[in-house]
Design a protein around this motif. Structure first.
Motif, PDB file in Angstrom:
ATOM      1  N   GLU A 126       0.693  -1.189  -0.049  1.00 23.97           N
ATOM      2  CA  GLU A 126       0.145   0.115  -0.028  1.00 23.97           C
ATOM      3  C   GLU A 126       0.804   1.365  -0.019  1.00 23.97           C
ATOM      4  O   GLU A 126       2.073   1.211   0.483  1.00 23.97           O
ATOM      5  CB  GLU A 126      -0.867  -0.096   1.157  1.00 23.97           C
ATOM      6  CG  GLU A 126      -1.891  -0.966   1.158  1.00 23.97           C
ATOM      7  CD  GLU A 126      -3.146  -0.769   2.280  1.00 23.97           C
ATOM      8  OE1 GLU A 126      -2.878  -0.002   2.942  1.00 23.97           O
ATOM      9  OE2 GLU A 126      -3.927  -1.615   2.186  1.00 23.97           O
ATOM     10  N   GLY A 138      -5.720  10.679  -0.808  1.00 21.00           N
ATOM     11  CA  GLY A 138      -5.927   9.529  -1.050  1.00 21.00           C
ATOM     12  C   GLY A 138      -4.710   8.491  -0.761  1.00 21.00           C
ATOM     13  O   GLY A 138      -3.806   8.783  -0.065  1.00 21.00           O
ATOM     14  N   ASP A 155      -3.704   0.867  -7.943  1.00 25.07           N
ATOM     15  CA  ASP A 155      -5.326   1.213  -7.753  1.00 25.07           C
ATOM     16  C   ASP A 155      -5.403   2.203  -7.031  1.00 25.07           C
ATOM     17  O   ASP A 155      -5.353   2.420  -5.673  1.00 25.07           O
ATOM     18  CB  ASP A 155      -5.746  -0.208  -7.262  1.00 25.07           C
ATOM     19  CG  ASP A 155      -7.259  -0.102  -7.322  1.00 25.07           C
ATOM     20  OD1 ASP A 155      -7.923   1.002  -7.666  1.00 25.07           O
ATOM     21  OD2 ASP A 155      -7.999  -0.666  -6.619  1.00 25.07           O
ATOM     22  N   ASP A 157      -7.486   5.174  -4.693  1.00 21.28           N
ATOM     23  CA  ASP A 157      -8.900   5.339  -4.200  1.00 21.28           C
ATOM     24  C   ASP A 157      -9.493   6.356  -4.591  1.00 21.28           C
ATOM     25  O   ASP A 157     -10.495   6.912  -4.364  1.00 21.28           O
ATOM     26  CB  ASP A 157      -8.826   4.981  -2.710  1.00 21.28           C
ATOM     27  CG  ASP A 157      -8.248   6.143  -1.802  1.00 21.28           C
ATOM     28  OD1 ASP A 157      -7.533   7.016  -2.532  1.00 21.28           O
ATOM     29  OD2 ASP A 157      -8.273   6.133  -0.663  1.00 21.28           O
ATOM     30  N   GLN A 158      -8.725   7.592  -5.066  1.00 24.79           N
ATOM     31  CA  GLN A 158      -9.360   8.864  -5.824  1.00 24.79           C
ATOM     32  C   GLN A 158      -8.469   9.431  -6.679  1.00 24.79           C
ATOM     33  O   GLN A 158      -7.258   9.000  -6.807  1.00 24.79           O
ATOM     34  CB  GLN A 158      -9.570   9.632  -4.381  1.00 24.79           C
ATOM     35  CG  GLN A 158      -8.284  10.296  -3.613  1.00 24.79           C
ATOM     36  CD  GLN A 158      -8.594  11.163  -2.726  1.00 24.79           C
ATOM     37  OE1 GLN A 158      -8.600  12.371  -2.838  1.00 24.79           O
ATOM     38  NE2 GLN A 158      -9.208  10.543  -1.380  1.00 24.79           N
TER      39      GLN A 158
END
Lengths: 231, 193
Positions: A126, A138, A155, A157-158
């Motif tokens: 992450e 984000g 990926d 998240d915003q």
């Protein structure tokens, strides 16, 4: 440029590319030739600047760059990075220092292996804004998918900030080296993993704000960073 | 790590140029000499494309004295020092033409034979732009210069450049974008969209 060449994404950049490419093709040998001025010229200049009488105020041949400012020029001005000019600070050292700080703080970056369960995911982690110099709400998950063409998939998240370019980097574990994977365009989620790098040696994924000032080095303005960990 | 070393050198080069420009504008007299060493040949060579060697020497001298006297008019965010000096050079050459009566003779010729104006100033502008761009391309970091040359001169696509060099596609795009910014700065106010 070939007609099948993807646009850089900004019409003004495409126009600039076309104009400069066209001009560049007209450069001839005479344009590259340089002739040194006679040796006495410097002495004349030195004498001239030392003699106030030889200097003319309000010389209208001297373009006043502090006026006539246009919108485009305002956008390209590196106003956000004045401290880098002439500074002994190395952006890479800033990055390395930030990494060391994160290690000392401990555990703030690496939230663990995401473990998608897919066999081709061998490194993942992450990436977050924790301890980053630039605010950003984000987070994201990065995975290195080993396939025929290894790819780093992120990926978010915003959406990332859009007012200034964002660049994706890989940083070596000890912070001694940094490699750009390129600027991040809206909607980008996958990047080719450089064949010459290993995730063990370059485990840190970093995204930074990069003012459009022509400086290819890291700005030091990271918004997200995290570590790829072997699964 | 080989990929790191060019980046550090690139940063050093960039800082050096900006440092010189800042010190020049701040009135550091050592910066005047450095600016002359760095750009004197460009200024003199632009002159030599338009006037004889004696006039070129005079104009070169006038350019650096005028630039120093009016250094507060320079703004590195609007263009490079080389492009600013080149703009002064262009204007000084035009003044030289006028002061020696060539401009008058040109005007008389135009009056007597209606036709598009002799492109003396336009030609001077184009020569100056080409010389500035040639220098700006030469001064790009090695990798970026190679990438932009393949795009400009060989007309290769980003993908073709990536394939040919082994550089990641995103890096190719970044190099081109940054090179365009650097080249645009290198042309300064002389570049008109």
């Amino acid at each position: 440029m070939s007609t099948d060449n993807p646009s850089l994404g900004d019409p003004s950049e495409d126009e600039l590319f076309a104009n400069l490419a066209g001009l560049a093709k007209t450069i001839g040998d005479a344009d590259r030739a340089r002739e040194a001025p006679p040796a006495h010229i410097w002495d004349a200049i030195a004498s001239g600047v030392a003699d106030p009488r030889s200097l003319e105020d309000n010389d209208d041949t001297v373009i006043d760059l502090t006026r006539q400012r246009t919108d485009r020029q305002r956008r390209s001005a590196p106003a956000t990075k004045p401290a880098r000019a002439g500074s002994s600070r190395s952006p890479l050292l800033l990055v390395a220092a930030a990494i060391i700080a994160l290690v000392v703080i401990g555990g703030a970056v690496v939230a663990g292996i995401t473990g998608t369960g897919e066999d081709n995911v061998v490194f993942a982690g992450e990436i977050s804004n924790s301890e980053m110099p630039e605010p950003f709400d984000g987070t994201a998950t990065a995975t290195l998918e080993i396939d025929d063409d290894p790819a780093l998939v992120i990926d978010f998240d915003q959406e990332l900030p859009t007012d200034e370019p964002v660049e994706l980097w890989l940083i070596s574990a000890d912070g001694s080296d940094i490699v750009s994977l390129g600027l991040v365009e809206a909607g980008d989620t996958e990047w080719e993993w450089p064949a010459e790098l290993t995730p063990a040696d370059y485990p840190l994924v970093d995204l930074s704000i990069e003012p459009d000032d022509g400086d290819p080095t890291h700005s030091g303005r990271s918004i997200l960073r995290g570590e790829l960990v072997s699964s | 790590m080989t990929l790191l070393e060019p980046n550090l050198h690139e940063a050093a080069d960039f800082d050096h140029d900006t440092d010189l420009e800042l010190r020049f504008r701040a009135g550091d007299e050592a910066a005047l000499r450095e600016a002359y060493d760095a750009h004197g040949s460009l200024v003199f060579s632009i002159c030599r494309r338009s006037v004889d060697s004696t006039a070129a020497a005079d104009v070169t001298q006038e350019v650096f004295i005028a630039a120093w006297k009016n250094r507060e008019r320079f703004d590195s965010t609007r263009g490079s020092l080389a492009s600013w000096l080149s703009g002064i050079t262009r204007n000084k050459i035009i003044d030289h033409y006028r002061s020696t009566g060539r401009e008058d003779r040109r005007v008389e010729r135009i009056k007597s034979a209606p036709q598009p104006a002799e492109p003396t100033e336009k030609r001077l502008e184009e020569v100056t732009l080409r010389m500035l761009l040639a220098d700006a391309i030469d001064e790009l970091p090695d990798r970026a210069r190679n990438v932009i040359s393949m795009a400009f001169f060989d007309e290769l696509t980003h993908v073709e450049i990536a394939d040919r060099t082994g550089i990641p596609l995103g890096t190719v795009k970044s190099d081109i974008r940054r090179s365009l910014t650097r080249l645009r700065t290198g042309l300064g106010e002389l570049y008109v969209d």
